[in-house]
Design a protein around this motif. Structure first.
Motif, PDB file in Angstrom:
ATOM      1  N   GLY A  11       0.251   5.060   4.105  1.00 20.65           N
ATOM      2  CA  GLY A  11       0.982   4.147   4.907  1.00 20.65           C
ATOM      3  C   GLY A  11       0.850   2.682   4.492  1.00 20.65           C
ATOM      4  N   ALA A  12       0.765   1.991   5.501  1.00 23.68           N
ATOM      5  CA  ALA A  12       0.534   0.719   5.633  1.00 23.68           C
ATOM      6  C   ALA A  12      -0.853   0.135   4.640  1.00 23.68           C
ATOM      7  CB  ALA A  12       0.363  -0.249   6.949  1.00 23.68           C
ATOM      8  N   LEU A  13      -1.746   0.964   4.874  1.00 18.91           N
ATOM      9  CA  LEU A  13      -3.081   0.490   3.969  1.00 18.91           C
ATOM     10  C   LEU A  13      -2.755   0.782   2.641  1.00 18.91           C
ATOM     11  CD1 LEU A  13      -6.106   0.277   3.962  1.00 18.91           C
ATOM     12  CD2 LEU A  13      -6.397   2.723   4.187  1.00 18.91           C
ATOM     13  N   ARG A  14      -1.901   1.757   2.127  1.00 22.79           N
ATOM     14  CA  ARG A  14      -1.864   2.036   0.878  1.00 22.79           C
ATOM     15  C   ARG A  14      -0.859   0.941   0.120  1.00 22.79           C
ATOM     16  NH1 ARG A  14       0.643   7.346  -2.240  1.00 22.79           N
ATOM     17  NH2 ARG A  14       0.187   6.712  -4.369  1.00 22.79           N
ATOM     18  N   ARG A  15       0.086   0.288   1.014  1.00 21.13           N
ATOM     19  CA  ARG A  15       0.913  -0.997   0.556  1.00 21.13           C
ATOM     20  C   ARG A  15      -0.084  -2.072   0.396  1.00 21.13           C
ATOM     21  NH1 ARG A  15       4.463   1.676   4.479  1.00 21.13           N
ATOM     22  NH2 ARG A  15       3.830  -0.024   5.912  1.00 21.13           N
ATOM     23  N   ASP A  16      -1.102  -2.267   1.339  1.00 17.17           N
ATOM     24  CA  ASP A  16      -1.710  -3.438   1.542  1.00 17.17           C
ATOM     25  C   ASP A  16      -2.703  -3.595   0.518  1.00 17.17           C
ATOM     26  OD1 ASP A  16      -0.001  -4.363   3.400  1.00 17.17           O
ATOM     27  OD2 ASP A  16      -0.993  -3.967   5.069  1.00 17.17           O
ATOM     28  N   GLY A  60      -4.399  -0.697 -11.960  1.00 17.02           N
ATOM     29  CA  GLY A  60      -5.010   0.135 -10.561  1.00 17.02           C
ATOM     30  C   GLY A  60      -4.032   0.879 -10.005  1.00 17.02           C
ATOM     31  N   TYR A  61      -4.488   2.250  -9.323  1.00 16.36           N
ATOM     32  CA  TYR A  61      -3.575   2.972  -8.598  1.00 16.36           C
ATOM     33  C   TYR A  61      -4.249   3.190  -7.302  1.00 16.36           C
ATOM     34  CZ  TYR A  61      -2.158   3.854 -13.449  1.00 16.36           C
ATOM     35  OH  TYR A  61      -1.605   3.669 -14.712  1.00 16.36           O
ATOM     36  N   ALA A  62      -3.505   3.225  -6.387  1.00 15.33           N
ATOM     37  CA  ALA A  62      -4.048   3.726  -4.977  1.00 15.33           C
ATOM     38  C   ALA A  62      -3.438   5.380  -4.644  1.00 15.33           C
ATOM     39  CB  ALA A  62      -3.467   2.619  -4.152  1.00 15.33           C
ATOM     40  N   MET A  63      -4.158   6.297  -4.694  1.00 18.22           N
ATOM     41  CA  MET A  63      -3.897   7.542  -4.496  1.00 18.22           C
ATOM     42  C   MET A  63      -4.245   7.722  -2.896  1.00 18.22           C
ATOM     43  SD  MET A  63      -2.499   8.462  -7.148  1.00 18.22           S
ATOM     44  CE  MET A  63      -2.258   8.072  -9.122  1.00 18.22           C
ATOM     45  N   ARG A  64      -3.946   9.105  -2.517  1.00 17.76           N
ATOM     46  CA  ARG A  64      -4.209   9.096  -1.138  1.00 17.76           C
ATOM     47  C   ARG A  64      -5.877   9.552  -1.053  1.00 17.76           C
ATOM     48  NH1 ARG A  64      -0.572  13.051   2.313  1.00 17.76           N
ATOM     49  NH2 ARG A  64      -0.153  11.060   3.146  1.00 17.76           N
TER      50      ARG A  64
END
Length: 168
Positions: A31-36, A55-59
């Motif tokens: 959600g918002a955390l992953r976007r920010d 960089g990658y932000a996975m769940r």
């Protein structure tokens, strides 16, 4: 092909893989955390003089590939040595609103005539010179004040001229 960094006497390829994992590998990054999170991590890297290569932000984790400028490592090592010797306080992050600066040694910048090129930049910095340089600079400090203006100061060696003698 590897992007080798070079300094006066050394060539190096220094990249770090950093993985941030929540407790119990809980799927908490969405959600918002992953976007920010990307914006936050890019800003932190910029403040610390670290290049975020990828960089990658996975769940359930964040993976980053970082390249640290060697001058920042030297500055940090010197700061920790001063702290452990009791000559300085513990390190703190630079504040976004405070004066920001970066110091570059001879390996990280290039002077061509009156143009200043910094590492990994094909375009010269747009500089309005306030005086002539007495010699080639050995280091350059680029700083930004609170109003958003940038300043470049250079460390140059020159022979000092003796002052005239007074009668009194």
């Amino acid at each position: 092909m590897r992007d080798w960094q070079s300094q006066t006497h050394v060539k190096h390829y220094c990249k770090y893989h950093v993985v941030i994992v929540p407790k119990y590998r809980k799927k908490a990054i969405y959600g918002a955390l992953r976007r920010d999170i990307g914006k936050i991590l890019r800003e932190l890297c910029c403040q610390q003089g670290v290049e975020l290569v990828e960089g990658y932000a996975m769940r359930d984790y964040i993976h980053m590939l970082l390249m640290i400028l060697q001058q920042c490592l030297r500055d940090q090592q010197e700061a920790f040595k001063n702290f452990w010797a009791g000559r300085a306080k513990y390190l703190s992050f630079k504040k976004k609103t405070a004066r920001q600066s970066i110091r570059l040694t001879k390996a990280a910048f290039n002077m061509k005539g009156s143009q200043l090129f910094i590492a990994k930049s094909k375009e010269p910095l747009a500089i309005k010179w306030s005086r002539e340089r007495p010699s080639e600079p050995s280091s350059v400090t680029i700083s930004k004040d609170k109003s958003g203006r940038y300043f470049v100061s250079m460390l140059c060696e020159f022979e000092s001229k003796p002052m005239p003698v007074c009668d009194s």
